[in-house]
Every structure is written in structure tokens, then in C-alpha cells.
Design an enzyme around this catalytic site. Structure first.
Site, PDB file in Angstrom:
ATOM      1  N   HIS A   1       0.844  -1.210   0.000  1.00 21.34           N
ATOM      2  CA  HIS A   1       0.000   0.000   0.000  1.00 21.34           C
ATOM      3  C   HIS A   1       0.876   1.255   0.000  1.00 21.34           C
ATOM      4  CE1 HIS A   1      -3.557   2.454   1.287  1.00 21.34           C
ATOM      5  NE2 HIS A   1      -2.606   3.178   1.856  1.00 21.34           N
ATOM      6  N   GLU A   2       1.870   1.279   0.874  1.00 22.92           N
ATOM      7  CA  GLU A   2       2.747   2.446   0.947  1.00 22.92           C
ATOM      8  C   GLU A   2       3.682   2.532  -0.250  1.00 22.92           C
ATOM      9  OE1 GLU A   2       2.075   4.702   3.060  1.00 22.92           O
ATOM     10  OE2 GLU A   2       0.587   3.418   4.021  1.00 22.92           O
TER      11      GLU A   2
ATOM     12  N   HIS B   1       2.184   4.459  -3.003  1.00 27.98           N
ATOM     13  CA  HIS B   1       2.338   5.900  -2.758  1.00 27.98           C
ATOM     14  C   HIS B   1       3.726   6.368  -3.199  1.00 27.98           C
ATOM     15  CE1 HIS B   1      -1.371   6.535  -0.661  1.00 27.98           C
ATOM     16  NE2 HIS B   1      -1.061   5.814   0.392  1.00 27.98           N
TER      17      HIS B   1
ATOM     18  N   ASP C   1      -4.584   7.673  -1.424  1.00 32.45           N
ATOM     19  CA  ASP C   1      -5.539   6.842  -0.699  1.00 32.45           C
ATOM     20  C   ASP C   1      -6.940   6.971  -1.289  1.00 32.45           C
ATOM     21  OD1 ASP C   1      -3.804   5.701   1.212  1.00 32.45           O
ATOM     22  OD2 ASP C   1      -3.840   7.549   2.386  1.00 32.45           O
TER      23      ASP C   1
END
Length: 947
Positions: free
Chosen positions: A167-168, A171, A178
Site C-alpha cells: 500500500h505504501e 504511494h 488513498d
């Protein structure tokens, strides 16, 4: 003009040479310079660094490796067999005991892709990614706390660590955002229908009101959501998306794509990426443009790990003493700045050597360990004091090679060492020693003095992970002091590093006074040093402490030969405002420069730090750069500070530009402590230097309760087998009970340098459009819709736009793809304000014409939902990009055609005429009836007489 063209040609030749050189170098060489690389579908060179303040725990290292291993296979499947993790480096802090670790080369904490550190002050464990830029732009780093990696109980809140990492990673690497929104967890759709801000919208769960199940309607009070109304997901789902929403769900193994993406959700992904799905953005990345899915059925090899630890730190100053250094007092200013570095900046227990060079190179000081102030003084006495013979050139490669020899004489290699190269010119080709320097394992910071330095000097910094600075020849410029102050140890230990509070210079007339006030805030006070430098003769000095104590010229330690005076405050400097006055008693006007630095006093309270940079090393007119200043205390943002960027070239006066943290223009997120602005005032081609000055007045300050940014979702709970299982509520991070220090603060930091090419000579047409509006919002109030946004400028986020174009549609896809063909809202009365101002526009159905209402009625959409978007136009008719799209529910009454005054008069006339005719007819009928009655009466009377 011919001179500029010649310089431009030389620039292109040097670039061509560099490209040829890089083309023949091995992939291993390229990996050394640029660290993280995607090669054959594997990410190699991923750097994870543990902060030196983290207590030693081998379980932490083991859990890091397990997280990356789990993340690699999850990432491989999520990207449809495209990418995974190969070689991973873990940098062990020097504060941990030495084991069988490899020696770090150019790796450091400040270059890490992932950092492991505590938040300080408040206990918090949210994994997050520091993102400066917009959609599709890489982030700065991922931050995990030691507790997140060691406490298995947190997996119930965030999900398995490998999934959180992916998830990170999305980014960090691909610049997506998000798909949830803590501030707007729900939104209204259709006929007052409540929807959850999520992706995919098919994820199932229930609404919970104050820990009890409830219906959607019970979550609403007068179109507002109850504060304690939340949505709890079922822990078992059939939906596979999306990782950027809730990777903790076991079924979620994909990013949202164009078929599963929820374009309606009011989240940062839709706002920043113009409603594009995360997978669409990822597929447009450079990683995926250069790689194809692997045609294999098995999972790729597991990641390999290298455990590194920095050895003894060795620094070598490589200083130019060629004839060009005699110009503009360069060598003397270099001596002042280098002494400042040796006496105040470089950390204790560092080995420092000094080399000077022109057409030859000379060792001025062999590496010496700094143990005390005497060692610092002895090293500073070895600094070069004069230039070499007239017309002597500067062979940068000779100086660098001699610097390497000095470093290697200490430990046999240059791994983990630092070279600070300061030069004003150069003979020969730097490319001839580029490979040697990069493979040496040394990090090279470059300082270019004046306009004649070789164009490719900065490649040394780029390929070794060093910093790059440019210093103009302006006498009152403090650029050299700023450059040396900006070169830290790279360990990430802000408690040991000096903090620069002030750095300023001015031209001061005879018997004129140069006054400065600087605040020493409560987190600082150790080793506080006030420095004064002059051009011709020492000024009279008076320094006033917050307590009223005065320090005079005799209290300063003065070095006439170096033309500087220094006052070191014994013990801890008193917190508050220090004011000094410098009176130029010299016989002629001169440049006076000042600098103030201090260190932390409380190892439990991190000092406020400022880091500054631009979004790219170089640009070409008319493309702007974006200036960023990250103002933090530990990892907590400092809000409402006055932040000013100072950009300097060798031509003209410096340009000052105020930076903002308002979530508009270049600033993507409001109140995250990152202040930014577009910069495009390019007077000349060449190098530009950046300095950022931060100031905040004295007032009580609290940490914010909510820090916006890119985080892994804190899951409140799940529905497990029909039962609600709640996690512990998230703790507030704000200091509601602890008062911060009431003192204001000052900070000054260098942001390095960047280059600009293709700047036209003389006046040119306006080529800078208004910036994109990224914070358009709607509020419904009865039958009105209130639109709010931050005003863009005439040129990006500066000045004042000429007009706005607001459009609406019932079709989200149409306003996204065919903005010009949607309904134009009448905003002719709305005059744009200056950039950054808050704009408010009230839309009512009355603003629609009959034709527009018919057009709106003919559009397909759900219920009374409408969408709005906006863009600005400047006086040169240049249009900005279309804003983020917002939705609202609109009640449009049936259209009744208004009656004009002319039509009203005609109608009245017709009605009057009809009335008169009817009256006449009535009177005629009445008269006829009366006459008929009379005739009948007479006839009857006659018949009676006859009888």
C-alpha cells in the site's frame, strides 16, 4: 548574444559526453549512483534505514526482512506478474553493536527509501508515505515505527505487514493516493442515499452508530453525518479491490482499475488524479512502460538482503585555489565558510582532512579525529590562505583523486566517506574521473562558486548521492555559509546536528546600522554561536540577550585575518529573542554578514527542522520548478509559519517568494507542514541557488489533532461471523493537555541548486497559464449549492486570473472527458481575487436558462445529482487545467417561462378589449330584452281592451 549561444553549445556537448559515458558503463555502476533501480522486473537497491535513536533489537531486523519477503509476492501478483523485490539493503545504525555487517558505501539514513523511527512526543504507529508531488510523482520515503514492526497486535488494525508495505509502496513509487477519506468517510448520492467513501463500492458491511448497528438514515441529521457513525466491513468479502483502500481484507489482492474504480468517492485519489483509477496511473509509470509481465507460473525468487553499517566517518575538504578564486573575494569567503563548518557543523569523532588544488593538488591536512575544540582550531588553521600562480587553472579530477588518497590513507578504502568539493572553474573533462569517484564508495557534495564552473560538475553529486550548491559572487550573499551548514552527517540524528537559526547579509553604508533579531526557541540552546563577517573592517557590535545582558565587540573572539568575529554562549543560551546591532565604522560601505547556530538541549524533544528542495534538478523555459520546504518537529508538522524562499543567480537581486501550506496550487495537501509554490521568474540561463527562511512569532502552539497525508487505514473493526469486533479506538495525536514552548522560532536552510536553460533574451509573451484548482468543494444549503475553492493566479499560483469558467453536468464521465461541451454556468459577476484567496460562488437553479435546463434534463444521471468543475483563464487567454470534479444534489423546479413586460402589456390590452366587448354585448342584450318585455306588455294590454 553569441557568448550565450556558445555557452549553450558547450552545455549540450558536455551532456552528450556524459550520455556516451553512461552508455558504456555497467549496470552495477549505474546502480551505485542512482540506488533503487528496476532491472529485469526486480527492484534492486531498495534501502531501509533504522534511525540511530531506535534501541538495538535483532527482532526488528528479522521482521523487516519478513515484511519485504511477504510484500514481494503480494506485489508480484497485484501487478499481474510484473514487478517484485530483488536485492534489499538494511542500514544498521552506528549506535548498534558491530556484528558481521558489511560496510556501508554511499548509503545513509537521509537517502533511505524506507525509514524506521519513532514519532517522539506522542505514541503513534500509522505507516505513512511522505508525498510532495502530484499524481504519478514519486514520494520521498515510507515511515514505519519500531512498534509497528514488533507489535503483532497491530496487524488486526492495519493488516499483514507485507500488504501494508505494498500500500505504501504504491504511494512512494507510483504517486497514487488513498481511496478512503477520514475527514469525509461518507457522501450523499442520488435521493439522499448515503455511500461510503471507498473503492470498490461493492465491498460489504454495516453502519454502526455509537457501537450499535443502524440504518443509513440514522447516520444523518439534517444532511450531516453523526460524528460517531462509522462503517464496519465484513472480514470475508468476494471483492478483490482495492489495495489503496483496505489492503487488510484477505480478499483484496488488486488495485482498482477502470471497471472497479469508484469515481464518485470524495478521496484524494480522485481529487489529485482527475478521477483516474490507481491501476491506470500505475500503468502509466516509467516502471511499467519499460517492463512486461513475466511468462512464468511460479513466484519469483525471494528477496536477498544485505545488512550494512557505517564505519568511521571521514570527511575531506577539496578546495579550489586556482587564479579564479581570487575574483570576487571567493577564496576568502570560502575560508570563512570552511572554518564555520570545522568549528560548528562537523560532528565530534569525525576524521577530517584538507586538500587544495589548482593545476596541481596539495595535501593541507591529513585526516584528524575531532575530539575537542583544539582539534577543530588546528584543522581550521590548515585552510588555504592564498591562490596559486596567476592564470593557474583548476584540475578538478586532480583534486578529487588527491582527496581519495587522503581518505584511503585512513582506513584503506573510501567506503562511507564524504568529499566536499568547492570550485570556481575547471580544466580537463570531469568525465575522466567520474567512474573512479562513483566506484570509490565516497559521497561527493559539490559547491559551484561563480558562473564559470563546468556545466557537468553536478554529475558528481547526482551519481554519488551528494548535495549540490551554487554560490553567487554577490558580496552580501551568505550562500557559502548556507551550503556548508546544509551538509549534515546524514545519520538522521537531529539531536546531534547543529540547527541554523539565521543567515543573512546586507550592504551597509558608512555609520549605518545593520540590525537583526533571532529567536532561540526552547528546544535549542546548547553550543549557541553568533558569527559576524565583514568585507572591509570590523563593525561595532552590540548583542542583547532576552534577559537584557549586553555583549560588546570585546566579548567576541575576533580573527582579523579571516575578517570574522564569533561569540559562543556559555552553557545554555537563554530562550527568547536575541537582538544585535552592527554599526559600520569602516570608511566606506561594505557587506556585513551574520549567522547563528545552536544545538538541541532536550533529547526527548526534537528541535524544529526545515528541509528544502526543488522538484527537479533542472528545467527548461517555460516549465516552472516547484519549491518545497518541509517544516517539522520530529515528524509533526509546524503550521501557520511564515516561510520565504530566496532564489539567487549571478544576475540581479535575489527573488523572494512566500511559500504556503494551503492545499492549493503547487501545495497538494493542506496543513501537512510542507510549504510550496511554483517558481518561474527566470532572468538568465545557468545555475540558481535556493535558501528558505522560516519564522514564527511567539505564541502558544499545540500539535495538530489530525495530520493529513498518505497513510495505511486505521481499521475500526470488522464483522466476523455476523458479530461486531471493534479494535481499540485511534488515539488523538494532538497535545491537548501539554503546552508547547511559547517562544517563536527562526530557521534558515539551504535548498541546494538547480539549473535553467532556454530562457529568452528580452521581453517575451505571457506563456504561464493559471494553475489547476485542486480544492474545489461544494456545500448544499436548501436549494442553493455553495462552491468554494482557492483562487489561482494569472501565472500559475501568482497574481490574479482574469475569469472563471464553471461548468456542470449530470454525467460524471461527460464533465471529465468533454468539459467544453457541458453546461456553462453564468459567473460573469464573479471577479477572480488574488491567488490563494478563498473564492465563494452560490449556484441556484435560477441561473439556468430554459435551454440549459432542457439540456440538463436530457442528460442521463442518477436522481438529482450534478457535477461541477472549474478552470481559470488569464489576460492572455491562457487557460488552466480543469479542476477536481465535485458533486452535489440539486433540486430543480419545473421551468415556468417568465413573462416579459411587452407581452404583459399586450395581454392586458387584449383582456381589456375582450372585457369591453363583453360589456357592450351584455348591454345590447339587456336593452333588447327590456324592449321585448315592453312590446309584450303593450300587446297584452290591447287584447284586454278588445275583449
Amino acid at each position: 548574444m553569441p557568448k550565450r549561444n556558445n555557452k549553450k553549445s558547450l552545455f549540450h556537448v558536455s551532456i552528450l559526453k556524459s550520455l556516451i559515458l553512461l552508455a558504456v558503463l555497467s549496470p552495477e555502476f549505474l546502480l551505485l549512483g542512482t540506488s533503487l533501480q528496476l532491472q529485469d522486473n526486480a527492484y534492486d537497491g531498495l534501502l531501509i534505514a533504522i534511525n540511530p535513536r531506535v534501541s538495538e533489537d535483532q527482532s526488528l531486523v528479522q521482521n523487516i526482512m519478513e515484511m519485504i519477503t511477504e510484500a514481494s509476492s503480494y506485489l508480484f501478483n497485484a501487478t499481474k506478474r510484473r514487478v517484485y523485490f530483488g536485492n534489499v539493503k538494511i542500514l544498521i545504525p552506528a549506535t548498534w553493536k558491530a556484528h558481521n555487517y558489511s560496510q556501508a558505501k554511499q548509503e545513509s539514513y537521509e537517502k533511505a527509501n524506507i525509514i524506521i523511527a519513532d514519532w517522539y512526543r506522542k505514541h503513534r504507529d500509522d505507516p505513512y508515505t511522505l508525498q510532495y508531488g502530484g499524481c504519478g510523482e514519486e514520494g520521498k520515503y515510507i515511515h514505519f515505527t519500531p512498534n509497528f514492526l514488533l507489535n503483532d497486535n497491530l496487524t488486526a488494525i492495519y493488516g499483514p505487514r507485507g500488504r501494508v508495505f505494498v500500500h505504501e509502496w504504491a504511494h512512494l513509487r507510483w504517486g497514487v493516493f488513498d481511496e478512503y477519506n477520514n475527514e469525509k468517510p461518507f457522501y450523499m448520492a442520488g435521493h439522499n442515499q448515503v455511500k461510503v467513501t471507498r473503492c470498490s463500492s461493492d465491498l460489504t458491511g454495516i453502519f454502526v452508530c455509537e457501537k450499535n448497528t443502524c440504518t443509513q438514515e440514522n447516520c444523518i441529521i439534517h444532511n450531516l453525518f453523526k460524528e460517531r457513525c462509522i462503517f464496519i466491513h465484513n472480514n470475508t468479502q468476494n471483492i478483490t479491490a482495492s489495495i489503496m483502500y483496505m489492503q487488510s481484507l484477505s480478499s483484496v489482492v488488486e488495485f482498482c482499475n477502470s471497471s472497479t474504480h469508484n469515481q464518485e468517492a470524495p478521496n484524494l485519489q480522485n481529487q489529485m488524479c482527475s478521477l483516474r483509477s490507481t491501476w491506470d496511473v500505475i500503468m502509466d509509470s516509467a516502471d511499467f512502460r519499460q517492463s512486461s509481465p513475466l511468462n512464468v507460473t511460479a513466484l519469483p525468487a525471494l528477496p536477498s538482503f544485505s545488512l550494512l553499517q557505517a564505519g568511521q566517518r571521514v570527511v575531506c575538504l577539496v578546495l579550489d585555489v586556482s587564479a579564479k578564486m581570487a575574483e570576487a573575494d571567493r577564496l576568502h569567503r570560502l575560508r570563512q565558510a570552511a572554518e564555520f563548518y570545522l568549528l560548528q557543523v562537523v560532528e565530534t569523532h569525525t576524521y577530517v582532512g584538507i586538500v587544495s588544488f589548482s593545476s596541481t593538488a596539495m595535501v593541507k591536512a591529513q585526516p584528524r579525529e575531532i575530539k575537542n575544540h583544539q582539534d577543530r582550531r588546528q584543522l581550521s588553521s590548515a585552510l588555504p590562505t592564498s591562490v596559486m600562480a596567476k592564470n593557474a587553472g583548476a584540475s578538478v579530477c586532480l583534486g578529487l583523486q588527491m582527496g581519495l588518497q587522503v581518505i584511503e590513507s585512513q582506513h584503506g578504502n573510501a567506503y562511507g566517506s564524504v568529499i566536499i568539493l568547492a570550485t570556481s572553474g575547471g580544466i580537463g573533462d570531469i568525465s575522466s574521473c567520474l567512474s573512479t569517484m562513483v566506484n570509490s564508495g565516497s559521497t561527493i557534495h559539490t559547491i559551484a562558486l561563480g558562473p564559470s564552473v563546468a556545466e557537468n560538475l553536478e554529475e558528481l553529486s547526482t551519481l554519488t548521492g551528494g548535495l549540490k550548491f551554487f554560490v553567487s559572487d554577490r558580496a552580501n550573499s551568505n550562500g557559502l555559509m548556507d551550503a556548508f551548514s546544509g551538509i549534515s552527517s546524514g545519520t538522521g540524528d537531529v539531536f546531534r546536528q547543529p540547527v541554523q537559526l539565521d543567515s543573512m547579509g546586507a550592504m551597509v553604508g558608512v555609520h549605518q546600522i545593520f540590525s537583526r533579531t533571532v529567536t532561540v526557541d526552547g528546544s535549542l540552546g546548547n553550543e549557541t554561536i553568533f558569527t559576524v563577517m565583514w568585507q572591509g573592517g570590523p563593525p561595532d557590535m552590540v548583542l542583547l540577550s532576552p534577559g537584557g545582558k549586553k555583549y560588546f565587540k570585546g566579548d567576541f573572539n575576533t580573527d582579523s585575518g579571516l575578517r570574522s568575529s564569533r561569540l559562543r554562549i556559555p552553557d545554555r543560551a537563554q530562550a527568547g529573542s536575541w537582538t544585535w546591532q552592527l554599526n559600520n565604522t569602516h570608511s566606506s560601505p561594505q557587506a556585513l554578514r551574520v549567522a547563528v547556530s545552536s544545538r538541541a538541549t532536550d533529547h526527548a524533544v526534537p528541535p524544529i527542522t526545515v528541509t528544502a528542495h526543488v522538484n527537479k534538478d533542472g528545467t527548461r523555459f517555460p516549465h516552472p520548478v516547484i519549491i518545497y520546504a518541509d517544516v517539522k518537529e520530529g515528524f509533526h508538522p509546524i503550521l501557520q509559519a511564515n516561510v520565504t524562499a530566496v532564489v539567487e543567480t549571478d544576475a540581479g537581486e535575489p527573488v523572494r517568494l512566500e511559500l504556503f501550506d494551503d492545499g492549493a496550487g503547487a501545495d497538494i495537501i493542506k496543513n501537512d507542514g510542507i510549504y510550496s509554490r511554483y517558481f518561474f521568474s527566470f532572468p538568465v540561463n545557468g545555475r540558481y541557488s535556493l535558501k528558505v527562511i522560516v519564522h514564527q512569532e511567539s505564541h502558544l502552539r499545540r500539535l495538530p489533532h489530525f495530520i493529513p497525508g498518505s497513510y495505511a487505514m486505521y481499521v475500526p473493526g470488522y464483522i466476523v461471523n455476523g458479530n461486531i469486533q471493534m479494535n481499540a479506538p485511534k488515539k488523538s495525536i494532538g497535545d491537548s493537555d501539554i503546552q508547547m514552548q511559547k517562544w517563536g522560532f527562526n530557521r534558515t536552510t539551504s535548498g541546494g541548486s538547480f539549473s535553467v536553460q532556454d530562457v529568452p533574451t528580452g521581453p517575451h509573451a505571457d506563456v504561464f497559464p493559471p494553475c489547476r484548482i485542486i480544492n474545489l468543494e461544494t456545500i448544499r444549503k436548501e436549494e442553493e449549492i455553495i462552491l468554494t475553492w482557492s483562487a489561482p493566479g494569472d501565472d500559475f499560483d501568482q497574481g490574479q486570473a482574469a475569469s472563471y469558467e464553471v461548468r456542470m453536468s449530470k454525467s460524471l464521465q461527460k464533465i471529465k472527458d468533454e468539459f467544453r461541451d457541458t453546461i456553462l454556468v453564468n459567473v460573469s459577476q464573479l471577479i477572480p481575487q488574488r491567488a490563494g484567496s478563498r473564492e465563494i460562488f452560490v449556484f441556484t437553479p435560477a441561473l439556468l436558462t430554459k435551454e440549459q435546463q432542457q439540456q440538463l434534463d436530457e442528460e442521463t444521471g442518477e436522481g438529482n445529482r450534478v457535477y461541477f468543475a472549474i478552470r481559470a483563464t488569464d489576460e492572455a487567454s491562457l487557460q488552466g487545467q480543469v479542476s477536481n470534479i465535485v458533486q452535489a444534489t440539486l433540486i430543480i423546479p419545473q421551468y415556468v417561462s417568465p413573462v416579459t413586460s411587452r407581452e404583459s402589456l399586450i395581454l392586458k390590452g387584449v383582456l381589456t378589449a375582450i372585457g369591453l366587448i363583453m360589456t357592450i354585448c351584455f348591454m345590447i342584450c339587456l336593452a333588447h330584452y327590456t324592449l321585448s318585455r315592453k312590446k309584450k306588455s303593450r300587446k297584452k294590454a290591447n287584447r284586454t281592451k278588445l275583449l
